[in-house]
Design a protein around this motif. Structure first.
Motif, PDB file in Angstrom:
ATOM      1  N   SER A  11       0.775  -1.156   0.014  1.00 17.45           N
ATOM      2  CA  SER A  11      -0.006   0.009  -0.075  1.00 17.45           C
ATOM      3  C   SER A  11       0.967   1.280   0.085  1.00 17.45           C
ATOM      4  O   SER A  11       0.382   2.317  -0.178  1.00 17.45           O
ATOM      5  N   CYS A  12       2.278   1.321   0.219  1.00 11.25           N
ATOM      6  CA  CYS A  12       3.067   2.460   0.196  1.00 11.25           C
ATOM      7  C   CYS A  12       4.429   2.137  -0.044  1.00 11.25           C
ATOM      8  O   CYS A  12       4.693   0.979  -0.384  1.00 11.25           O
ATOM      9  N   HIS A  14       6.890   2.053   1.938  1.00 12.78           N
ATOM     10  CA  HIS A  14       7.418   1.131   2.577  1.00 12.78           C
ATOM     11  C   HIS A  14       7.353  -0.455   2.238  1.00 12.78           C
ATOM     12  O   HIS A  14       8.235  -1.142   2.461  1.00 12.78           O
ATOM     13  N   CYS A  15       6.099  -0.473   1.681  1.00 14.49           N
ATOM     14  CA  CYS A  15       5.848  -1.933   1.255  1.00 14.49           C
ATOM     15  C   CYS A  15       6.718  -2.199   0.049  1.00 14.49           C
ATOM     16  O   CYS A  15       7.358  -3.475  -0.100  1.00 14.49           O
TER      17      CYS A  15
END
Ligand SMILES: [Cu+2]
Length: 68
Positions: A11-12, A14-15
């Motif tokens: 989702s972001c 970071h992912c």
């Protein structure tokens, strides 16, 4: 061989980093590219790394591979 996997749960950024890092740790997986909008992960499989090893690395990082 160029490979594409559908991965659920990203989702972001970071992912993106987590999945990229997990795959880069596999010997033979190169040029990992994550398309966050499509939920796709592309990479070059240069040593015929088994798909279940790739999937396990993604799942160990906390994401789900969608089997097609
Ligand atoms: Cu994230």
């Amino acid at each position: 061989m160029a490979s594409v996997l559908k991965v659920k749960g990203m989702s972001c950024q970071h992912c993106v980093m987590a999945v990229t890092k997990a795959l880069n740790q596999l010997d033979g997986v190169k040029n990992v590219q994550v398309d966050l909008a499509k939920g796709e992960v592309r990479f070059d499989n240069t040593k015929e790394v088994a798909s279940n090893r790739v999937a396990k690395a993604i799942e160990d990082a906390g994401y789900e591979v969608i089997q097609s």
